[in-house]
Design an enzyme around this catalytic site. Structure first.
Site, PDB file in Angstrom:
ATOM      1  N   HIS A 224      34.653  35.208  33.804  1.00 27.50           N
ATOM      2  CA  HIS A 224      34.392  35.446  32.370  1.00 27.50           C
ATOM      3  C   HIS A 224      32.900  35.200  32.101  1.00 27.50           C
ATOM      4  CE1 HIS A 224      35.141  35.845  28.167  1.00 27.50           C
ATOM      5  NE2 HIS A 224      35.762  34.718  27.898  1.00 27.50           N
TER       6      HIS A 224
ATOM      7  N   HIS B  50      35.664  45.226  34.547  1.00 34.42           N
ATOM      8  CA  HIS B  50      36.036  44.682  33.241  1.00 34.42           C
ATOM      9  C   HIS B  50      37.501  45.017  32.989  1.00 34.42           C
ATOM     10  CE1 HIS B  50      36.028  43.851  28.928  1.00 34.42           C
ATOM     11  NE2 HIS B  50      34.926  43.182  29.156  1.00 34.42           N
TER      12      HIS B  50
ATOM     13  N   ASP C 278      27.409  41.037  31.750  1.00 29.74           N
ATOM     14  CA  ASP C 278      26.768  39.927  32.465  1.00 29.74           C
ATOM     15  C   ASP C 278      25.835  40.372  33.564  1.00 29.74           C
ATOM     16  OD1 ASP C 278      29.852  38.589  31.855  1.00 29.74           O
ATOM     17  OD2 ASP C 278      28.012  37.597  31.204  1.00 29.74           O
TER      18      ASP C 278
HETATM   19  C1  SDX Z   1      33.242  39.074  30.601  1.00 24.95           C
HETATM   20  O1  SDX Z   1      37.501  40.281  28.388  1.00 24.95           O
HETATM   21  C2  SDX Z   1      36.308  40.390  27.968  1.00 24.95           C
HETATM   22  O2  SDX Z   1      36.039  41.105  27.039  1.00 24.95           O
HETATM   23  C3  SDX Z   1      35.267  39.583  28.700  1.00 24.95           C
HETATM   24  C4  SDX Z   1      33.818  39.803  28.273  1.00 24.95           C
HETATM   25  C5  SDX Z   1      33.571  39.284  26.875  1.00 24.95           C
HETATM   26  O3  SDX Z   1      32.608  39.759  26.241  1.00 24.95           O
HETATM   27  O4  SDX Z   1      34.290  38.342  26.443  1.00 24.95           O
HETATM   28  O5  SDX Z   1      33.497  41.184  28.326  1.00 24.95           O
HETATM   29  C6  SDX Z   1      32.846  39.041  29.171  1.00 24.95           C
HETATM   30  O6  SDX Z   1      33.950  38.201  31.030  1.00 24.95           O
HETATM   31  C7  SDX Z   1      32.811  40.240  31.464  1.00 24.95           C
HETATM   32  C8  SDX Z   1      33.387  40.172  32.929  1.00 24.95           C
HETATM   33  C9  SDX Z   1      32.493  39.211  33.742  1.00 24.95           C
HETATM   34  N1  SDX Z   1      33.135  38.940  35.033  1.00 24.95           N
HETATM   35  C10 SDX Z   1      32.597  39.412  36.197  1.00 24.95           C
HETATM   36  O7  SDX Z   1      31.626  40.183  36.250  1.00 24.95           O
HETATM   37  C11 SDX Z   1      33.293  38.897  37.457  1.00 24.95           C
HETATM   38  C12 SDX Z   1      33.538  40.069  38.432  1.00 24.95           C
HETATM   39  N2  SDX Z   1      34.582  40.946  37.820  1.00 24.95           N
HETATM   40  C13 SDX Z   1      35.950  40.738  38.267  1.00 24.95           C
HETATM   41  O8  SDX Z   1      36.280  39.378  38.459  1.00 24.95           O
HETATM   42  C14 SDX Z   1      36.950  41.568  37.439  1.00 24.95           C
HETATM   43  O9  SDX Z   1      36.438  42.840  37.371  1.00 24.95           O
HETATM   44  C15 SDX Z   1      37.335  41.104  36.046  1.00 24.95           C
HETATM   45  C16 SDX Z   1      37.854  39.722  36.026  1.00 24.95           C
HETATM   46  C17 SDX Z   1      36.192  41.235  35.103  1.00 24.95           C
HETATM   47  C18 SDX Z   1      38.462  42.044  35.564  1.00 24.95           C
HETATM   48  O10 SDX Z   1      39.527  41.825  36.422  1.00 24.95           O
HETATM   49  P1  SDX Z   1      40.937  42.588  36.207  1.00 24.95           P
HETATM   50  O11 SDX Z   1      40.937  43.420  35.001  1.00 24.95           O
HETATM   51  O12 SDX Z   1      42.008  41.559  36.349  1.00 24.95           O
HETATM   52  O13 SDX Z   1      40.921  43.609  37.379  1.00 24.95           O
HETATM   53  P2  SDX Z   1      41.645  43.380  38.730  1.00 24.95           P
HETATM   54  O14 SDX Z   1      41.310  42.025  39.258  1.00 24.95           O
HETATM   55  O15 SDX Z   1      43.081  43.749  38.547  1.00 24.95           O
HETATM   56  O16 SDX Z   1      40.901  44.443  39.674  1.00 24.95           O
HETATM   57  C19 SDX Z   1      41.394  45.761  39.811  1.00 24.95           C
HETATM   58  C20 SDX Z   1      40.916  46.179  41.202  1.00 24.95           C
HETATM   59  C21 SDX Z   1      41.348  45.194  42.295  1.00 24.95           C
HETATM   60  O17 SDX Z   1      41.373  45.913  43.537  1.00 24.95           O
HETATM   61  P3  SDX Z   1      42.847  46.530  44.000  1.00 24.95           P
HETATM   62  O18 SDX Z   1      43.794  45.340  44.049  1.00 24.95           O
HETATM   63  O19 SDX Z   1      43.213  47.543  42.944  1.00 24.95           O
HETATM   64  O20 SDX Z   1      42.547  47.112  45.361  1.00 24.95           O
HETATM   65  O21 SDX Z   1      39.481  46.182  41.233  1.00 24.95           O
HETATM   66  C22 SDX Z   1      39.021  45.189  42.153  1.00 24.95           C
HETATM   67  C23 SDX Z   1      40.173  44.235  42.392  1.00 24.95           C
HETATM   68  O22 SDX Z   1      40.060  43.633  43.681  1.00 24.95           O
HETATM   69  N3  SDX Z   1      37.887  44.531  41.506  1.00 24.95           N
HETATM   70  C24 SDX Z   1      36.755  44.212  42.142  1.00 24.95           C
HETATM   71  C25 SDX Z   1      35.921  43.667  41.147  1.00 24.95           C
HETATM   72  N4  SDX Z   1      36.569  43.651  39.969  1.00 24.95           N
HETATM   73  C26 SDX Z   1      37.799  44.175  40.190  1.00 24.95           C
HETATM   74  N5  SDX Z   1      36.380  44.352  43.444  1.00 24.95           N
HETATM   75  C27 SDX Z   1      35.118  43.926  43.744  1.00 24.95           C
HETATM   76  N6  SDX Z   1      34.244  43.397  42.836  1.00 24.95           N
HETATM   77  C28 SDX Z   1      34.625  43.250  41.537  1.00 24.95           C
HETATM   78  N7  SDX Z   1      33.788  42.710  40.648  1.00 24.95           N
END
Ligand code: SDX
Length: 429
Positions: free
Chosen positions: A267, A308, A364
């Site tokens: 997050h 996201h 971010d």
């Molecule tokens: C913020 O919710 C909000 O609005 C948050 C926010 C706000 O203003 O409040 O926008 C602020 O928190 C932005 C996000 C910051 N976080 C990061 O940058 C951390 C890296 N991102 C990931 O941890 C992830 O993308 C999330 C947590 C942001 C979203 O995760 P989801 O929606 O639960 O997605 P998921 O884990 O189900 O991923 C779907 C697929 C998976 O692969 P498969 O199982 O389909 O093969 O995408 C992959 C994940 O492994 N994946 C990534 C990835 N993010 C998702 N793979 C590599 N790198 C990534 N960053």
């Protein structure tokens, strides 16, 4: 076939239930499942709340496929360009942008609440010198109800708004104090002759020994960043504030819970994690190795700042921040991590893994580069996110607590533990 409800049939009993469809102003309609368990004996199951609307809200709307973000109906691009952060705070708190007179009055109100109780300074002395500033923010904000209990009747709209003023005004003072504590320098008091972000920069960087000259580029960049971070619908930290506050806990405790949730690297902690990741990658020649790690399911590494839960296209905030980055770096000199970040973005967005999963740079990804250019240590990056988001948190708390028939939030579960069994005596075990 009704377009006002969906009918479910229980395969084991043939019993049917109609679930009303409710439409909002924009976005996906919802299925009202409030009666589902009582009349039908089922819970819905949605870990991570991917398809669950927890509430109705009039504050922020975002559309993940369009890359749309609006506060009270105004597009984020226009707010970032035409308003300052305190005008946006007025909008998010009251539902309307201030006119000239209201703007002056609101800014004066906020400036009147920037000081914190002198006894709070002792709290900082209790933290180790290397305590993470987010730990200090969580602890000190949570303690505010011990000092400001004169306006804590949560059913009184005036008390609620007064608490909002206090939090928006004091969070930068607490953040700057956390920063000063971490570098062993004396706290600098807030000043009423400076802008909201000018005051924060002054409290962070001024010293008793010399005058501090405010840089308008930094002041403006921070102001836009706070606007971009001000609210974001039912994200993890805002949902935490709503759930914590739903028990009737005081708003300072609820906001402290939100700060704790924001700290996570998935997050708001991602901006700190992005800079650490860029430092670990070090050079463009290592990008392919880290992209491979991000794609490797056996490797816990993720590309921080990418992906996201909602935005399945671009994050409109990332687009705006990227432009601010270039502006700031014109003044503060080019940061090789900016080039590295842009190259990483380019390579990732050509890679099928990221394209198929619609993983784009989020808010971010670039913000940390601006904070680094402004001289902030990485530990302060998420603190900056918390400063901007405080108005969104308190607005959602106000909306939740003033909801007619407001109830405590209490989700259910799918139990998969042991079936009932009898306790054996010690000898039998
Ligand atoms: C913020 O919710 C909000 O609005 C948050 C926010 C706000 O203003 O409040 O926008 C602020 O928190 C932005 C996000 C910051 N976080 C990061 O940058 C951390 C890296 N991102 C990931 O941890 C992830 O993308 C999330 C947590 C942001 C979203 O995760 P989801 O929606 O639960 O997605 P998921 O884990 O189900 O991923 C779907 C697929 C998976 O692969 P498969 O199982 O389909 O093969 O995408 C992959 C994940 O492994 N994946 C990534 C990835 N993010 C998702 N793979 C590599 N790198 C990534 N960053």
């Amino acid at each position: 076939m009704s377009d006002t409800s969906i009918t479910l049939t229980d395969p084991s009993t043939g019993k049917q239930i109609e679930l009303p469809i409710i439409h909002g102003t924009e976005g996906a309609p919802v299925l009202d499942i409030g009666k589902l368990h009582k009349e039908f004996g089922y819970f819905t199951y949605d870990p991570g709340f991917v398809s669950t609307a927890s509430c109705q809200s009039t504050i922020t709307y975002l559309d993940g496929s369009e890359g749309t973000l609006m506060y009270r109906g105004y597009p984020i691009e226009q707010l970032a360009e035409r308003c300052n952060y305190l005008e946006v705070c007025h909008l998010i708190l009251t539902g309307e942008l201030p006119n000239a007179e209201q703007k002056v009055a609101f800014e004066r109100t906020i400036r009147n609440h920037t000081m914190i109780n002198e006894n709070l300074k002792a709290f900082f002395d209790g933290f180790r010198y290397d305590a993470h500033p987010m730990a200090m923010m969580t602890g000190v904000v949570g303690s505010l109800s011990a000092f400001y209990h004169d306006k804590l009747d949560i059913r009184d709209p005036e008390h609620r708004m007064h608490t909002a003023y206090r939090l928006i005004a004091k969070i930068p003072t607490i953040a700057a104090a956390a920063y000063k504590h971490s570098i062993g320098e004396p706290f600098i008091y807030p000043r009423s002759d400076l802008s909201y972000t000018g005051n924060l920069l002054h409290m962070m960087y001024a010293r008793p020994t010399q005058e501090y000259r405010l840089d308008p580029v930094a002041e403006k960049a921070l102001d836009v960043l706070f606007t971009l971070h001000a609210d974001h619908e039912q994200n993890a930290s805002t949902s935490t504030v709503r759930l914590a506050g739903s028990s009737g806990a005081n708003p300072y405790a609820a906001i402290a819970a939100g700060i704790a949730s924001l700290w996570g690297p998935a997050h708001g902690g991602a901006n700190e994690a992005v800079l650490r990741m860029l430092d670990e990658i070090g050079d463009v020649s290592n990008i392919d190795k880290y992209i491979a790690k991000a794609k490797d399911k056996e490797d816990p590494f993720r590309l921080m700042g990418f992906g996201h839960r909602v935005y399945r296209n671009f994050d409109p905030r990332a687009q705006i921040i990227k432009e601010i980055c270039h502006e700031v770096l014109k003044t503060y000199g080019n940061d090789p991590r900016m080039e590295l970040a842009m190259r990483l973005e380019e390579i990732a967005l050509e890679d099928a893994y990221f394209v198929e999963r619609k993983l784009y740079p989020n808010v971010d990804f670039y913000s940390g580069i601006i904070y680094a250019a402004l001289g902030l240590p990485v530990e302060m990056f998420t603190v900056m996110f918390a400063i901007g988001r405080t108005v969104g948190w308190i607005a959602h708390w106000m909306e939740m607590i003033s909801e007619p028939g407001q109830k405590i939030g209490r989700p259910r579960q799918l139990y998969t533990g042991p079936a009932r069994r009898d306790v054996l005596t010690l000898e039998q075990r």
